[in-house]
Design a protein around this motif. Structure first.
Motif, PDB file in Angstrom:
ATOM      1  N   ARG A   1      42.312  38.941  42.127  1.00 51.55           N
ATOM      2  CA  ARG A   1      43.782  39.015  42.077  1.00 51.55           C
ATOM      3  C   ARG A   1      44.286  38.866  40.646  1.00 51.55           C
ATOM      4  N   ILE A   2      43.601  38.028  39.885  1.00 53.03           N
ATOM      5  CA  ILE A   2      43.978  37.789  38.495  1.00 53.03           C
ATOM      6  C   ILE A   2      42.984  38.520  37.598  1.00 53.03           C
ATOM      7  N   PRO A   3      43.440  39.452  36.766  1.00 54.50           N
ATOM      8  CA  PRO A   3      42.516  40.217  35.908  1.00 54.50           C
ATOM      9  C   PRO A   3      41.651  39.297  35.056  1.00 54.50           C
ATOM     10  N   LEU A   4      40.357  39.599  34.994  1.00 44.27           N
ATOM     11  CA  LEU A   4      39.360  38.724  34.393  1.00 44.27           C
ATOM     12  C   LEU A   4      38.998  39.147  32.975  1.00 44.27           C
TER      13      LEU A   4
ATOM     14  N   VAL B   1      39.630  31.310  32.035  1.00 45.90           N
ATOM     15  CA  VAL B   1      38.293  31.715  32.462  1.00 45.90           C
ATOM     16  C   VAL B   1      37.842  32.964  31.712  1.00 45.90           C
ATOM     17  N   VAL B   2      36.581  32.936  31.243  1.00 44.48           N
ATOM     18  CA  VAL B   2      35.949  34.108  30.630  1.00 44.48           C
ATOM     19  C   VAL B   2      34.598  34.336  31.304  1.00 44.48           C
ATOM     20  N   GLY B   3      34.353  35.564  31.768  1.00 49.84           N
ATOM     21  CA  GLY B   3      33.072  35.925  32.358  1.00 49.84           C
ATOM     22  C   GLY B   3      32.226  36.735  31.391  1.00 49.84           C
ATOM     23  N   ILE B   4      31.071  37.169  31.874  1.00 47.98           N
ATOM     24  CA  ILE B   4      30.164  38.008  31.081  1.00 47.98           C
ATOM     25  C   ILE B   4      29.677  39.153  31.949  1.00 47.98           C
ATOM     26  N   ASP B   5      29.860  40.377  31.504  1.00 49.00           N
ATOM     27  CA  ASP B   5      29.374  41.618  32.128  1.00 49.00           C
ATOM     28  C   ASP B   5      30.389  42.749  32.071  1.00 49.00           C
TER      29      ASP B   5
END
Length: 388
Positions: A228-231, A214-218
């Motif tokens: 719990r899991i570093p993003l 998973v990759v987010g934006i911001d």
């Protein structure tokens, strides 16, 4: 010198808006420009009367179409900030516009997932609405990239976030997570959506990042704190957007014609964390064990608890770990705790004793002993080396 009165129409409750405001402040300090700033925590309830505001200029968030409409016919200088558009006709006419480059934001996330060796991709977005035009642009950018590579990307928009519908929304998301072909990389339209996805994966018992990366934006600190899991997250150039918008308004206040100005600000980079560091593992037992360790290593779990979660004996689990990772389960737990400690040590505001507790060490003295054994230095010495 009479200061100019400038309104900043942003939602100061959002991390992106705060970063833009910070960039405006940096410009003022670096140039010694004197502005009296008008700023509401959430400006949206004030836009109806903004045409009566007796000020000299405005910098505003144009991602909200009601703001664009309210400011369209003002006689004072206005600088717009928002997301980029593939269709030029969607930009406001005759208003300078500073944009975050939506295509490049998605490109950074997508390229990173490709680099992890993944060959399937999905996008977790938002339901279309007038205020989510930027989200649709990011979704469209993702689909263009997938099509260019000859792939078929899956898109899930879910439901708008609300307390009342959260239970059903999460059930639907868990079902989507389980239905995905795996392994797969998912680009989330924001960190907030990425965090929801991480929660759904935990509920669905789907290992991250072995089965879903998973990759987010911001690069939102709040999302990191609550996950719990570093993003892994793409860092927007929001501060640069604020600096650029302030510079454009400064020119307009002194007679400059900037009506045709349009600036696309690229992302700053990528903060890589555990959520995207895909490791193709052959053993499903190791995959499940690593998933459990990422969530609970810092709570002081033991090898027996990991084996119970996986559903096999400790001896068999140790065999799989030695064959697949060339280490024991205990070493994998300790490695994760040290990784978390190293990332926290960079932040000077966190006391060393708190680092030890939050990373699952029984005492500060024990953390010191482990650092000496593993790195031949103390945590403080490691902190010093990290700054070099």
């Amino acid at each position: 010198m009479t200061p100019h009165r400038i309104a900043l129409l942003f939602n100061a409750n959002k991390v992106y808006d705060r970063q833009v405001i910070a960039g405006i402040g940096q410009y003022l300090k670096s140039t010694r420009v004197v502005w009296d700033l008008f700023l509401e925590e959430d400006f949206r309830c004030r836009t109806l009367g903004i045409q009566h505001w007796r000020g000299d200029g405005i910098i505003a968030d144009f991602d909200d179409p009601t703001v664009e409409e309210a400011l369209a016919h003002l006689s004072i200088p206005v600088v717009a900030i928002g997301g980029s558009y593939a269709d030029d006709s969607r930009y406001p006419a005759n208003i300078p516009y500073v944009a975050t480059d939506n295509t490049k934001l998605v490109r950074v996330a997508y390229d990173h997932l490709i680099e992890q060796g993944l060959q399937r991709f999905a996008f977790y977005g938002l339901p279309p609405s007038p205020g989510n035009r930027w989200a649709q642009e990011r979704e469209d950018a993702f689909l263009r990239m997938i099509a260019a590579d000859g792939l078929e990307g899956m898109v899930y928009r879910g439901s708008p976030t609300s307390a009342g519908g959260w239970g059903r929304s999460q059930e639907d998301m868990v079902a989507w997570v389980r239905s995905l072909p795996k392994p797969i990389g998912v680009v989330a339209v924001t960190d907030a959506r990425a965090r929801q996805l991480l929660q759904a994966c935990v509920v669905a018992d789907v290992p991250i990042p072995e089965q879903i990366a998973v990759v987010g934006i911001d690069n939102d600190p709040m999302a990191q704190l609550l996950s719990r899991i570093p993003l892994t997250s793409v860092i927007q150039g929001a501060e640069e957007m604020g600096r650029m918008a302030a510079q454009v308004l400064h020119q307009m206040l002194h007679g400059g014609d900037c009506s045709s100005t349009r600036v696309l600000v690229p992302p700053v980079g990528l903060c890589v964390q555990a959520s995207s560091q895909h490791e193709p593992l052959r053993s499903p037992y190791v995959m499940r064990a690593k998933h459990y360790i990422r969530q609970y290593a810092c709570l002081g779990i033991k090898t027996e608890q990991v084996a119970d979660y996986v559903g096999i004996s400790r001896t068999l689990l140790e065999e799989h770990f030695k064959r697949e990772l060339k280490q024991t389960v205990h070493q994998a737990i300790l490695e994760h705790k040290l990784e978390m400690a190293r990332s926290m040590l960079v932040d000077n505001s966190i006391p060393l004793a708190e680092v030890a507790v939050r990373c699952g060490f029984t005492s500060l003295q024990y953390m010191y002993a482990v650092f000496r054994r593993e790195f031949n230095c103390t945590p403080r010495q490691f902190l010093g080396m990290a700054k070099i």
